[in-house]
Enzyme design. Sequence first.
Site, short mmCIF file in Angstrom:
data_model
loop_
_atom_site.label_atom_id
_atom_site.label_comp_id
_atom_site.label_asym_id
_atom_site.label_seq_id
_atom_site.Cartn_x
_atom_site.Cartn_y
_atom_site.Cartn_z
N GLN A 209 33.54 48.21 42.29
CA GLN A 209 34.96 48.00 42.56
C GLN A 209 35.13 47.11 43.79
OE1 GLN A 209 37.33 51.58 42.64
NE2 GLN A 209 39.12 50.55 43.51
N ASP A 210 36.03 46.10 43.67
CA ASP A 210 36.37 45.22 44.79
C ASP A 210 35.18 44.41 45.30
OD1 ASP A 210 38.83 46.34 44.52
OD2 ASP A 210 38.90 47.29 46.48
N ARG A 294 45.41 42.58 36.59
CA ARG A 294 46.59 43.44 36.67
C ARG A 294 47.39 42.98 37.90
NH1 ARG A 294 44.90 49.45 38.86
NH2 ARG A 294 43.35 48.85 40.42
#
Length: 388
Positions: A209-210, A294
């Site tokens: 993530q990230d 998103r």
Amino acid sequence: MSWLSASIANQKECLEGLELTRGDLRQKVEAAIVNSRGQTSNSLEVAAGIMGGQRQKTSDVGLFSESASTMQRMFKLGANLIVAKDGSGHVGSIQEAVNLVVDESLGPTFIYVKEGIYEENVVVEETKWNVYMIGDGMYSSIITGNRSSTDPEGYITSWTATLFVSGQGFVAIDMGFRNTAGPEHFQAVAAFSSSDRSIFFRCSFDAYQDTLYAHSNRQFYRDCDIIGTIDFIFGDAAAVFQRCNILPREPLPFQYNTITAQGKEQPAENTGFSIHECIIRPYEVVTRPTYLSRPWRNYSTVVVMKTEMSSVVDPAGWVPWEGSVPPDTINFAEIENTGPGADISGRVSWPGCRPAISEAEASMYTVGAFINGAEWIPLAGVPFDPNF
């Protein structure tokens, strides 16, 4: 406009970093900087008005790969500082080399990082200008760390970065950046950049993530491997990703993948993510859905063009932020993409999502027009395609 947009990004991050504090500290800071935020926003609108929103198409000026390779060999031979784990260099750690760079140098400082895995968190501070970090290959000279947002130290997302760069004019060539915290530790950044006119060429970014925090200012990524799960390319930079391999991997069982989360908050910001002539394919077997983006903010901007998409990309293409209805002000666009994942017949039908924009509009998000790359990328000897 880039600097004013970066100021807005910094103000946002300042407040977000205080969200978990106790008491009313966040509210006090927000009240204290309300005038600063308003003045920054007004100044940006004035600058945008002067520019008139015009972006000029540039001529075809790029460098051939042969010239780029020659320049990079010269960079190594003329290195100001050599980093080596075996004692054959000037220093044994990358941070030691960075610390020796003269502050606010108008000329480049070449740091050659010999092959090896360097377990450290490297910070290139705002005063360290024009640092060139050149390795022996994206999977040979690797910086690795494991900080995450779940650590007891209470790191905010940007502080988890294995590489943290804010000094302008940073260039990384043939380097790898990893964060090995794993998916169960959520936010864990491999590389953070708020460096204006920063370039990453033939670099790998490996996390979950990230993975890559393209925080602010103008940035260019060419021939890179970017691996991750949730929002693994995110931030509020004006960034172009060209001929990169974008590689979703398997997330946790209850998660889905989102390749990008772009943070444009105000319409006058000149920020967004441009994915140009890239390849999107799975890094490994991926069983969970994968989406292009998103909308992190109300004016989130992501343009995907001339990119090959495998079936790892979900037919819907784009997904809401935590189930909320996206505002009409977002700008998600596609043009001339190929592969099974590029089929636009099943795309979401939001007003801000346009699966077939014109070539004229797409040309606004090229290296030449979007980040004025023809003015500064050639100095690094990195090849690029300036136009659509």
